[in-house]
Write a protein that holds these residues in place. Structure first.
Motif, PDB file in Angstrom:
ATOM      1  N   TRP A  97       0.842  -1.199   0.000  1.00  0.00           N
ATOM      2  CA  TRP A  97       0.000   0.000   0.000  1.00  0.00           C
ATOM      3  C   TRP A  97       0.875   1.247   0.000  1.00  0.00           C
ATOM      4  O   TRP A  97       1.942   1.276   0.611  1.00  0.00           O
ATOM      5  N   SER A  98       0.392   2.287  -0.670  1.00  0.00           N
ATOM      6  CA  SER A  98       1.033   3.593  -0.547  1.00  0.00           C
ATOM      7  C   SER A  98       0.744   4.148   0.846  1.00  0.00           C
ATOM      8  O   SER A  98      -0.242   3.765   1.486  1.00  0.00           O
ATOM      9  N   PRO A  99       1.603   5.036   1.356  1.00  0.00           N
ATOM     10  CA  PRO A  99       1.396   5.556   2.725  1.00  0.00           C
ATOM     11  C   PRO A  99       0.053   6.238   2.934  1.00  0.00           C
ATOM     12  O   PRO A  99      -0.480   6.233   4.053  1.00  0.00           O
ATOM     13  N   ASP A 100      -0.535   6.804   1.869  1.00  0.00           N
ATOM     14  CA  ASP A 100      -1.839   7.460   2.016  1.00  0.00           C
ATOM     15  C   ASP A 100      -3.005   6.493   1.842  1.00  0.00           C
ATOM     16  O   ASP A 100      -4.163   6.920   1.831  1.00  0.00           O
ATOM     17  N   SER A 101      -2.710   5.201   1.692  1.00  0.00           N
ATOM     18  CA  SER A 101      -3.731   4.149   1.573  1.00  0.00           C
ATOM     19  C   SER A 101      -4.624   4.308   0.344  1.00  0.00           C
ATOM     20  O   SER A 101      -5.732   3.783   0.307  1.00  0.00           O
ATOM     21  N   GLN A 102      -4.131   4.996  -0.681  1.00  0.00           N
ATOM     22  CA  GLN A 102      -4.938   5.229  -1.872  1.00  0.00           C
ATOM     23  C   GLN A 102      -4.540   4.361  -3.059  1.00  0.00           C
ATOM     24  O   GLN A 102      -5.298   4.211  -4.003  1.00  0.00           O
ATOM     25  N   THR A 103      -3.340   3.772  -3.013  1.00  0.00           N
ATOM     26  CA  THR A 103      -2.843   2.987  -4.136  1.00  0.00           C
ATOM     27  C   THR A 103      -2.345   1.641  -3.647  1.00  0.00           C
ATOM     28  O   THR A 103      -1.634   1.561  -2.639  1.00  0.00           O
ATOM     29  N   LEU A 104      -2.708   0.585  -4.368  1.00  0.00           N
ATOM     30  CA  LEU A 104      -2.308  -0.777  -4.026  1.00  0.00           C
ATOM     31  C   LEU A 104      -1.463  -1.344  -5.155  1.00  0.00           C
ATOM     32  O   LEU A 104      -1.861  -1.315  -6.317  1.00  0.00           O
ATOM     33  N   ALA A 105      -0.271  -1.850  -4.821  1.00  0.00           N
ATOM     34  CA  ALA A 105       0.624  -2.452  -5.808  1.00  0.00           C
ATOM     35  C   ALA A 105       0.564  -3.966  -5.692  1.00  0.00           C
ATOM     36  O   ALA A 105       0.567  -4.516  -4.587  1.00  0.00           O
ATOM     37  N   PHE A 106       0.528  -4.641  -6.849  1.00  0.00           N
ATOM     38  CA  PHE A 106       0.477  -6.098  -6.854  1.00  0.00           C
ATOM     39  C   PHE A 106       1.134  -6.621  -8.125  1.00  0.00           C
ATOM     40  O   PHE A 106       1.416  -5.865  -9.061  1.00  0.00           O
ATOM     41  N   VAL A 107       1.380  -7.928  -8.158  1.00  0.00           N
ATOM     42  CA  VAL A 107       1.990  -8.580  -9.315  1.00  0.00           C
ATOM     43  C   VAL A 107       0.895  -9.186 -10.180  1.00  0.00           C
ATOM     44  O   VAL A 107       0.058  -9.950  -9.682  1.00  0.00           O
ATOM     45  N   GLY A 108       0.881  -8.841 -11.462  1.00  0.00           N
ATOM     46  CA  GLY A 108      -0.082  -9.387 -12.402  1.00  0.00           C
ATOM     47  C   GLY A 108       0.619  -9.991 -13.602  1.00  0.00           C
ATOM     48  O   GLY A 108       1.851  -9.982 -13.696  1.00  0.00           O
ATOM     49  N   ARG A 109      -0.161 -10.519 -14.526  1.00  0.00           N
ATOM     50  CA  ARG A 109       0.380 -11.185 -15.705  1.00  0.00           C
ATOM     51  C   ARG A 109       0.127 -10.351 -16.953  1.00  0.00           C
ATOM     52  O   ARG A 109      -0.926  -9.733 -17.101  1.00  0.00           O
ATOM     53  N   VAL A 110       1.107 -10.356 -17.852  1.00  0.00           N
ATOM     54  CA  VAL A 110       0.972  -9.699 -19.147  1.00  0.00           C
ATOM     55  C   VAL A 110       1.527 -10.641 -20.204  1.00  0.00           C
ATOM     56  O   VAL A 110       2.321 -11.538 -19.908  1.00  0.00           O
TER      57      VAL A 110
END
Length: 723
Positions: A97-110
């Motif tokens: 999570w970003s410190p402001d809890s507005q953005t979530l990072a994850f691993v996806g497939r391309v």
């Protein structure tokens, strides 16, 4: 070894059953942990937002369709909101999570232009509910972690096949490798609270350990150093928490070959969470999981708890472990502690499968000495040296792979099939190399309904971008219709096939462009439904075909299959009759509302124009459609007692409606009535070699001459060749 495969299989089966008998039937909880309940069948990972409002959940709704998804759930529990479905069951499940809890990072497939599927970092914005792929200038990255100020991301980045820790701006620009000076592979970065250092999991010839380094690449230090893999670190105010395969404190029984095997990932292991000071020292055990394992630990928003995923048989749960009073032990304190003097719980008396805060007295779990038990040394070199097989120290120089030189007999076994007039039985043999780049196969069969012998000799090359094959055959093709009469043929000839995978950037869609050429002599031997005048005669068919095929998965939603094919027989190429046929087929399966209940739809369009096997001109355009609903009313049962002799599979209740229509041409004699049916189907395995199908169907025909029919089918057949 001089023993058969069947011998080793039965030894393995006996050991698995003995282990299964020892597994706990009930999961006991205590006051130190609580369950975060979700409707998912397996919750593989989770991360709480810094503001404490949400928990990002990585999980699988149904193991019968193990397609993972990323969801958001209120921290106090409630309904899940799906964020993404382009995930893989075997990729990293770390979330950030970003410190402001507005953005979530994850691993996806391309999928790239060649169709290869790989990992990428995606960012999901909570306010706009939009997800975008992080562009990194061509560098392959995954496992992103936001810095404490939210301006940067620490990622696992690849240079060739070497995994390193890198730091870049939040938008993916200015990527700088941090651990390029290290010989091993680095994974799972996590920032220190002040944003100056990074902790990560280091895999090299010495083992799999936790290490720290400054964000500018200086100040490298290895915090753990032993034979047991340490992974998935997360850095908080209390120290660095990680998941480890190391033996639980005071449990000498686990320092054996079984643990060494578990460390290699070939058996279930009781992994636990440990806490270590950023400057080193003895890891403090935080959880006591005696079966299954604790993975992906992360701190709760207030830092008083630890969010972990507890793995069990076919499932996983999210637990919050209370960290009250748990602090990392400084190096100076660790030096004063003697393992023999640390009172620890006897794990043989601890209730199994419990996740709880370890005893406060179990303060230090000292690294194991370099020489474990003789059994472990004899079984796994990892236990003695900390070196994992396949590490840089053990891997020979890479050589070009010559697949054709390694072609060997692969399998020879009976098989059953259907030639359009009933079952066939036969024998099939196959030769291939270990990577299946080249394959030579031969088969001989006899049709029980057609009373015909068949055979095929084929070669396939899968080493180049084009997958090519050549087949020589004698077979009974599917029954065809000519002016209302069904005709069965026996054909002998050869065909050349070529397939080219195509990518449109969707990692869940597999597209193939197909080319073919066939030369075959068809000899009609049976008709049904009327008499053709003039009668069909043998004729040579020769010509090309072109087609396209797509198989696509809609994660947690369903799947679809599309196929288009155009075939010609041309007198200019030596054919005795000329014609053009075209088919367009589509079918889809949608979960309605879950994988236990599936709505299926199918449509087919068929076109023929030219001369048929009676040398008469013909034209036909026909269509068919079906709507189907399958309900899995019963799962597999009795497998624990009947396998490997009998595996009673799931039971399905099905209902369907089929429509048929002649759009153009002569449909005389064709059955164009609509029909509806309801049926019960059960499929399973007879040992590891055969399978059975039990089906009861009642069908009603709608239209002229309406009637109903009942079908009771019990079929036994050999399973397909293993691949």
């Amino acid at each position: 070894t001089g023993e058969t495969v069947e011998h080793f299989y039965r030894v393995w089966l006996t050991e698995v059953r003995e282990r299964a008998d020892q597994l706990p039937k009930v999961v006991a909880l205590d006051g130190h942990s609580r369950l975060l309940d979700t409707p998912l069948e397996a919750t593989l990972g989770g991360r709480m937002s810094p503001d404490g409002r949400f928990v990002a959940v990585y999980g699988v709704p149904d193991w019968e369709q193990p397609i993972p998804g990323l969801y958001l759930m209120p921290a106090e529990g409630g309904r899940l909101r799906k964020v993404a479905g382009n995930l893989d069951l075997y990729d990293s499940w770390r979330l950030s999570w970003s410190p402001d809890s507005q953005t979530l990072a994850f691993v996806g497939r391309v999928a790239d232009g060649s169709g290869s599927v790989r990992d990428a970092v995606f960012l999901h914005d909570l306010e706009s509910r939009r997800t975008r792929r992080l562009k990194t200038g061509g560098t392959r990255v995954f496992e992103a972690e936001f810095s404490p100020d939210g301006r940067q991301l620490a990622v696992t980045a690849y240079r060739g096949e070497h995994a390193m820790i890198a730091v870049m701006n939040r938008d993916g620009s200015d990527l700088q490798f941090v651990t390029h000076q290290l010989a091993g592979d680095c994974f799972s970065p996590t920032w220190s609270p002040d944003g100056t250092r990074l902790a990560f999991s280091l895999t090299d010839a010495e083992g799999v350990d936790i290490a720290v380094i400054r964000a500018d690449g200086s100040g490298f230090e290895r915090l753990t150093h032993d034979a047991w893999p340490d992974q998935y670190p997360t850095w908080g105010a209390r120290g660095i928490v990680f998941s480890s395969y190391r033996p639980v404190a005071g449990s000498a029984d686990r320092g054996d070959a079984a643990v060494a095997a578990e460390a290699e990932g070939i058996a279930g292991a009781a992994t636990n969470a440990y806490l270590i000071a950023p400057d080193g020292g003895a890891p403090r055990q935080l959880t006591e999981a005696t079966t299954g394992g604790v993975f992906y630990p992360s701190f709760t928003a207030d830092g008083t708890g630890l969010l972990v995923s507890l793995y069990k048989v076919r499932t996983a749960e999210l637990r919050v472990v209370d960290l009250s009073g748990a602090t990392a032990q400084a190096p100076a304190e660790a030096a004063a502690v003697e393992t023999a003097g640390v009172p620890v719980p006897d794990l043989r008396t601890v209730e199994p499968n419990t996740v709880k805060l370890a005893s406060a007295d179990a303060a230090a779990v000292q690294p194991r000495a370099a020489a474990p038990s003789p059994v472990a040394v004899a079984t796994d070199p990892t236990a003695a040296t900390g070196r994992r097989p396949g590490s840089a120290a053990d891997t020979p120089a890479v050589r070009d792979y010559d697949g054709f030189a390694h072609v060997r007999p692969y399998v020879t076994r009976p098989f059953t099939d259907d030639d359009g007039l009933g079952d066939t039985i036969g024998m099939r043999t196959r030769m291939t190399d270990p990577l299946h780049q080249h394959e030579v196969s031969a088969e001989a069969s006899y049709g029980l309904g057609s009373d015909r012998l068949g055979w095929q000799v084929a070669y396939r090359n899968d080493q180049t971008a084009w997958r090519t094959a050549i087949n020589f055959f004698r077979r009974v093709p599917p029954v065809r219709a000519e002016r209302g009469v069904l005709v069965a043929d026996s054909s002998i000839g050869t065909e050349v096939l070529a397939e080219l995978p195509i990518s449109f950037g969707n990692p869940y869609a597999k597209d193939r462009f197909k080319l073919g050429f066939e030369y075959a002599d068809h000899s009609p031997f049976k008709t049904a439904g009327g008499v053709l005048v003039p009668p069909p005669i043998h004729a040579v068919v020769c010509g090309p075909s072109i087609g396209w095929e797509r198989n696509q998965i809609f994660p947690a939603v369903g799947s679809q299959h599309l196929e288009a094919k155009l075939t010609q027989s041309l007198r200019a190429l030596g054919a005795q009759i000329s014609f053009t046929t075209g088919t367009l087929a589509w079918n889809a399966s949608l979960f309605a509302p879950n994988p236990r209940m599936v709505l299926g739809t199918a449509a087919n369009l068929y076109y023929f124009e030219g001369r048929d096997f009676s040398r008469s001109k013909s034209q036909q355009l026909a269509s068919a459609a079906e709507l189907r609903y399958d309900w899995r009313v019963g799962d597999q049962f009795l497998s624990r007692y009947t396998w490997p002799y009998l595996h009673i599979g799931p039971t399905y209740l099905s209902a369907s409606y089929q429509l048929r229509s002649l759009l153009k041409g002569n449909g005389s004699g064709l059955d164009l009535r609509d029909s509806a049916e309801i049926g019960l189907t059960n499929r399973g395995y007879l040992s590891r070699q055969g399978e059975y199908q039990l089906q009861l169907v009642e069908r009603w025909f709608l239209g002229g001459g309406s009637r109903s029919e009942f079908l009771a089918l019990l079929r036994f057949q050999w399973r397909d060749l293993p691949f």
